[in-house]
Motif scaffolding. Structure first.
Motif, short mmCIF file in Angstrom:
data_model
loop_
_atom_site.label_atom_id
_atom_site.label_comp_id
_atom_site.label_asym_id
_atom_site.label_seq_id
_atom_site.Cartn_x
_atom_site.Cartn_y
_atom_site.Cartn_z
N MET A 2 4.23 7.68 7.29
CA MET A 2 4.74 7.57 5.93
C MET A 2 5.60 6.30 5.78
O MET A 2 5.71 5.76 4.70
CB MET A 2 5.60 8.78 5.58
N ASN A 3 6.16 5.86 6.90
CA ASN A 3 7.01 4.69 6.81
C ASN A 3 6.22 3.48 6.42
O ASN A 3 6.68 2.62 5.70
CB ASN A 3 7.69 4.43 8.15
N GLU A 6 5.91 3.41 2.80
CA GLU A 6 7.14 3.00 2.12
C GLU A 6 7.40 1.52 2.33
O GLU A 6 7.71 0.80 1.41
CB GLU A 6 8.30 3.84 2.69
N ASN A 7 7.21 1.08 3.58
CA ASN A 7 7.52 -0.31 3.86
C ASN A 7 6.51 -1.26 3.25
O ASN A 7 6.85 -2.29 2.71
CB ASN A 7 7.60 -0.55 5.37
N LEU A 16 12.52 0.13 -8.74
CA LEU A 16 13.58 0.55 -9.65
C LEU A 16 14.94 0.44 -8.97
O LEU A 16 15.91 -0.03 -9.53
CB LEU A 16 13.36 2.01 -10.05
N GLY B 145 10.32 8.93 5.41
CA GLY B 145 9.77 7.75 4.77
C GLY B 145 10.61 7.20 3.63
O GLY B 145 10.07 6.77 2.62
N LEU B 146 11.92 7.24 3.80
CA LEU B 146 12.80 6.60 2.81
C LEU B 146 13.35 5.33 3.45
O LEU B 146 13.91 5.38 4.54
CB LEU B 146 13.96 7.51 2.44
N ALA B 147 13.20 4.21 2.75
CA ALA B 147 13.68 2.96 3.30
C ALA B 147 15.21 2.97 3.36
O ALA B 147 15.87 3.57 2.52
CB ALA B 147 13.21 1.80 2.45
N LEU B 150 17.70 2.31 0.49
CA LEU B 150 17.87 3.25 -0.63
C LEU B 150 19.10 4.13 -0.47
O LEU B 150 19.41 4.92 -1.33
CB LEU B 150 16.63 4.14 -0.76
N GLU B 157 17.76 6.89 -10.10
CA GLU B 157 17.15 5.58 -9.94
C GLU B 157 15.81 5.66 -9.20
O GLU B 157 15.12 4.67 -9.08
CB GLU B 157 18.08 4.65 -9.14
N LEU B 158 15.49 6.85 -8.71
CA LEU B 158 14.31 6.97 -7.87
C LEU B 158 13.22 7.77 -8.56
O LEU B 158 13.49 8.55 -9.47
CB LEU B 158 14.68 7.66 -6.55
N ASP B 159 11.98 7.60 -8.10
CA ASP B 159 10.87 8.34 -8.69
C ASP B 159 10.78 9.72 -8.05
O ASP B 159 11.44 10.02 -7.06
CB ASP B 159 9.59 7.57 -8.45
N ARG B 162 10.07 10.09 -4.20
CA ARG B 162 11.20 9.76 -3.32
C ARG B 162 12.27 10.84 -3.39
O ARG B 162 12.90 11.17 -2.40
CB ARG B 162 11.80 8.41 -3.72
N ARG B 165 11.33 13.50 -1.23
CA ARG B 165 11.58 13.13 0.18
C ARG B 165 13.04 13.39 0.54
O ARG B 165 13.35 13.78 1.67
CB ARG B 165 11.25 11.65 0.41
N ILE B 192 1.11 10.88 -5.64
CA ILE B 192 2.36 11.15 -4.93
C ILE B 192 2.26 12.49 -4.21
O ILE B 192 2.73 12.66 -3.09
CB ILE B 192 3.53 11.16 -5.92
N ILE B 196 3.09 13.38 -0.28
CA ILE B 196 4.04 14.39 0.18
C ILE B 196 3.34 15.44 1.04
O ILE B 196 3.87 15.88 2.07
CB ILE B 196 4.76 15.04 -1.02
#
Lengths: 300, 328, 335
Positions: A2-3, A6-7, A16, B145-147, B150, B157-159, B162, B165, B192, B196
């Motif tokens: 999943m990374n 995202e990356n 956003l 999978g969150l950068a 963030l 601010e997120l969709d 995310r 997640r 999406i 997930i």
């Protein structure tokens, strides 16, 4: 796996989160700044606060020193707003009066907010008999006109600045209790409260960390408007002689003092009246602006 | 650990709510077992009690009666989740977790991503050492999978993906064994949703989580589940291995439900069973087959007594008097 | 040819001008709908489906919304040039809309027959009595017994409410029906009932229909044509068979693959990487190119044109169209 998504996404998709990055608090300030009326209100309040703090420095004369040589003077270069029946400078009295008015306004609302807020939060979070009994007492208080209630309290405690603030504060308690209870009730049923419980949060943490911060919006708005009505209330009490005692300067008392000379020397009532009017107006503008800024529906 | 022993055994679980018009039977006498590392799909329409059941399993709601026996960590004996004290429950919270449906309302809008993920760790005082907690939060964000950038963002601010997640990261923070997924993808768009679902799948493979996956979307449930339980008005009407349920549904309700799925395909030969009417009220239901009023096969016997959930073929349970005697 | 068209949207652009920037909700959209046809309008949240529908109804909230350019030809006349008074006569009578949430689109303090009768009286000169009679007929048509016509909305279940909403929409026999996610709020078995009803009514009323949905399964069930929307534009448009058997745009293909199949086991669902682009900051060229596995260099530069790759099958993807280039007859609308 999943990374990578995202990356990979980071490089290509405009984000956003990257574009604007403000906490909820900054966001509100940002939106507030866009409303000219709210900014006007804020400027006037700031001016008043400045006057109140630096009254000694700004005021050209002492607010209580009588000068029988210059009674009932109309505005002039020496006395910008004229003098009253004892020759006291009206501008100086207004400046010192701001101190009292703001004090009364904010402290009375503070009392109302703390007492009413606690009652409302408890009532809203633990529904049932506790809620019922608290709210019935509030209903009884609400059924008495606020000013009448304040008069009764001051009459019982005796007129003084402290008692004035207590009276005005207590008479506003039911309003705050209701508002806080209402917003606690609506927040309590939100899913994130359940989510907090599911990770093991305690009741206290949930109230302090999750419920109260999210119920702030209506409370802040009501408080701003509440300061205005507290000032008005205090002025009213002083006007009928139950508030600030002479010779201390207070806008309501000044209004009351000038009343008997209104035909010959209208400036004595005009300026305190204008001071009250602009303060209330400014607080209402600010309150309205805050309400719009805090309204989540306006969020993009 | 003995794999033949069920990880969770639910016995005669009931959850009633008292309403002005009488007792609402949200979950009415439900029994089933879940094995370690398995995904049990829970499907049904709104109001069938699937979310209530999910919450009772992890004691976010107190059940009216019945037991939820959760195997102890050492594999010896079990704990009844419905009976433990508040103190024991706090310990148990670390083992059983939930992911909520609506990624818009299940996150406190005033907290940043970092604070949201830190909350379970702080509440349970997992780390004394700030640096260790920081490492753990980073690790969790990476897992779902969150950068990293963030971490100071706020939910608004997120969709939706995310946000979900974040919800998943929160539920993983305490290293649980068992996670109730309450419609985790229903509020998300298909693309999406697929991301997930893949995430949940890979997490299960990596950490051997046991899932209860609640959804009204049958194709999603089929994709993620090992076994599927179909609920109707507070009761399980059919329970079976997923393929068997889709190829050989025995309960008339399951048959209608399956035939109602809109398929993104042309030229599929299938009979559409259109159910008449609406789901009846769950308040004080009569002691009868709950589905009898809408069932096209209903006989007199269906209106007296609730049909028990019985095993028709190995591992395939259904609660219908005529199961197996009806042609599809 | 053009006379057969019920609706011809040309180069429609709708923006929302907000404090934080301009949201490009619909960006140069072209769409055609023939008489009696039903079109499935498919896309994800934020693709601009509802905005397009509201644009056709001229119901874009202004501010912040604004129709920047384009034409919406309805029965040959441009709706964007109509006055508000003329639009009021068209709304409900010629173009009717069904909204997603039946719970909020009915007035809770008015009985359902009165709500239908109100619609009829608004557009036809009939007596109260006649209007109420017709309202009862409409209710029966959508499968609600006449005895229940004096009930209030809260006395009906969600599925029944949506039937009432459909009855209101069809009360004046509109030429075009726009249904915005009409079954999303409903359960599967109730959804099946409502879809069955809509299929039946479609034949009976011979109205054109635009069905907005995110569910390709519903489209397969009741539509003739399909338009796939992505980031404010239609990226693929074809009759149902052609699109379902031979999807051409990479986004459409990804969309189909993302839905779990009920006959097949896959360990991992094929996903389209990344997220929908921010509508305030659309990528240059093809809006899909950053997520597209087939993207080439030119995709980031030129905005793709709709080309007819097969008869009646239009796609806006330069890679798919290949060296063939747009055939003049195949252009949908103007550039």
């Amino acid at each position: 796996m999943m990374n990578e998504i995202e990356n990979g996404n980071e490089k290509i998709v405009p984000d956003l989160a990257k574009r604007k990055h403000r906490g909820p608090f900054m966001e509100v300030l940002f939106r507030l700044a866009k409303s000219p009326l709210a900014m006007f209100g804020l400027a006037i309040i700031a001016l008043l606060v400045f006057c109140a703090i630096f009254a000694e420095v700004i005021a050209p004369y002492s607010p209580i020193k009588q000068d029988l040589m210059h009674m009932f003077e109309t505005p002039s270069a020496a006395h910008w707003l004229g003098t009253d029946e004892f020759g006291r400078d009206i501008l100086s009295r207004l400046i010192y009066g701001a101190r009292v008015s703001l004090q009364v306004g904010f402290i009375a609302v503070g009392i109302a907010l703390v007492v009413g807020g606690m009652l409302g939060a408890v009532s809203g979070y633990y529904s049932g008999w506790l809620d019922n009994s608290i709210m019935r007492v509030m209903d009884v208080l609400l059924s008495i006109p606020q000013t009448l209630l304040a008069i009764a309290i001051v009459a019982a405690l005796g007129p003084s600045l402290m008692n004035l603030m207590i009276a005005v504060g207590i008479s506003a308690v039911p309003t705050y209790a209701r508002i806080v209870r209402g917003s606690v009730l609506s927040i309590r049923s939100m899913e994130f409260i359940e989510a907090a419980r599911s990770v093991g949060s305690s009741d206290l943490r949930i109230i302090l960390k999750h419920i109260l911060p999210n119920s702030m919006a209506p409370i802040i708005v009501q408080s701003t408007l509440g300061v205005a009505s507290a000032i008005l209330n205090a002025a009213g009490l002083s006007f009928i002689g139950l508030g600030i005692q002479p010779p201390n300067p207070e806008w309501g008392a000044m209004l009351s003092g000038g009343r008997q000379y209104i035909r010959d020397y209208p400036h004595m009532t005009l300026y305190p009246g204008l001071a009250i009017m602009f303060t209330i107006l400014a607080l209402n503008f600010l309150g309205d602006g805050l309400r719009d800024a805090l309204d989540p529906k306006l969020k993009r | 650990m003995d794999s033949s022993k069920p990880y969770i055994r639910v016995e005669n679980l009931k959850k009633y709510f008292s309403t002005k018009r009488g007792m609402l039977h949200a979950v009415d006498d439900v029994s089933f077992e879940i094995k370690r590392g398995e995904t049990l799909g829970l499907v049904g329409e709104s109001g069938c009690g699937k979310s209530t059941l999910g919450r009772c399993l992890i004691r976010l709601l107190d059940s009216t009666s019945g037991n939820v026996l959760l195997q102890n960590k050492d594999g010896e004996g079990c704990t009844d989740v419905t009976k433990v004290s508040a103190r024991e429950m706090k310990e148990l919270r670390k083992r059983v977790q939930i992911v909520f449906q609506d990624p818009y309302s299940c996150l406190n809008p005033r907290l940043s991503v970092w604070e949201l993920i830190a909350e379970p760790l702080i509440v349970n005082s997992v780390y004394r050492d700030k640096a260790a907690m920081r490492r753990r939060i980073r690790e969790l964000m990476d897992t779902v999978g969150l950068a990293e950038r963030l971490e100071n963002s706020y939910p608004h601010e997120l969709d939706g993906g995310r946000r979900q997640r974040i919800g998943i990261a929160r539920s993983l923070a305490l290293n649980p064994e068992f996670i109730v997924l309450d419609e985790p993808v229903s509020a998300l768009d298909v693309c999406i949703q697929a991301q997930i679902l893949n995430l949940l799948n890979s997490l299960q493979k990596e950490f051997n989580y046991t899932y209860v996956f609640i959804s009204h979307n049958l194709s999603v449930v089929r994709h993620v589940s090992d076994r599927i339980a179909v609920m109707y008005l507070g009761q399980i009407v059919e329970l079976s291995e997923y393929k068997e349920l889709f190829t050989n549904p025995l309960h008339p309700y399951t048959q209608a439900l399956l035939s109602a799925i809109p398929l993104a395909k042309l030229d599929v030969q299938r009979e559409r069973i259109i159910l008449e009417g609406d789901v009846p009220s769950p308040i004080e239901p009569p002691d009868a087959c709950r589905f009898a009023g809408r069932c096209r096969y209903a006989q007199e016997v269906c209106r007296h007594g609730t049909p028990p959930l019985t095993e028709q073929s190995p591992g395939h349970f259904t609660a219908c008097h005529f199961a197996g005697k009806l042609e599809g | 040819m053009t006379n057969d068209l019920m609706l011809d949207i040309r180069d429609l652009t709708i923006h929302y001008e907000t404090d934080s920037g301009v949201v490009h909700a619909v960006e140069g959209l072209n769409l055609q709908l023939g008489r009696g046809e039903s079109l499935g309008f498919v896309g994800e949240t934020g693709a601009g489906k509802t905005t397009t529908a509201l644009g056709v109804m001229r119901l874009i909230p202004n501010p912040p919304g604004k129709i920047k350019s384009g034409e919406i030809l309805f029965e040959g006349e441009d709706l964007l040039r109509k006055s508000e008074a003329e639009m009021r006569k068209i709304r409900g009578a010629k173009i009717a809309m069904i909204f997603q949430d039946p719970m909020t689109s009915l007035n809770p303090v008015m009985t359902v027959d009165k709500q239908i009768a109100e619609m009829i009286k608004l557009h036809r000169s009939v007596s109260e009595h006649e209007a109420l009679k017709q309202a009862g007929d409409m209710l029966e048509l959508v499968g609600i017994r006449r005895e229940r016509m004096h009930d209030y909305p809260h006395q009906f279940s969600g599925g029944m409410k949506q039937r009432v909403v459909i009855a209101i929409a069809l009360a004046c026999d509109p030429a075009l029906l726009i249904a915005d996610e009409p079954t999303t709020a409903l359960d599967v078995t109730i959804q099946a009932q409502v879809l069955e009803l809509m299929k039946k009514l479609k034949e009976r009323f011979s109205a054109s229909m635009i069905l907005i949905t995110h569910d390709l399964g519903i489209v397969a069930d009741i539509c003739d044509k399909v338009a796939i929307m992505y980031a404010g534009r239609v990226v693929e448009y074809a009759d149902k068979r052609s699109l379902y058997t031979n999807p051409l745009h990479p986004y459409t293909i990804g969309l189909f693959k993302s839905v779990p199949d009920i006959d097949e086991d896959v360990d991992e669902l094929p996903v389209i990487p990344g997220l929908m682009p921010d509508p305030m900051d659309l990528p240059a060229g093809c809006a899909f190119h950053p997520r597209c596995s087939m993207a080439e260099e030119r995709c980031a530069k030129e905005r793709p044109q709709m080309c007819e790759l097969e008869p009646g099958h239009f796609v806006a993807c330069p890679v798919r169209v290949g060296g063939r280039g747009p055939s003049p007859s195949g252009m949908l609308g103007k550039a």
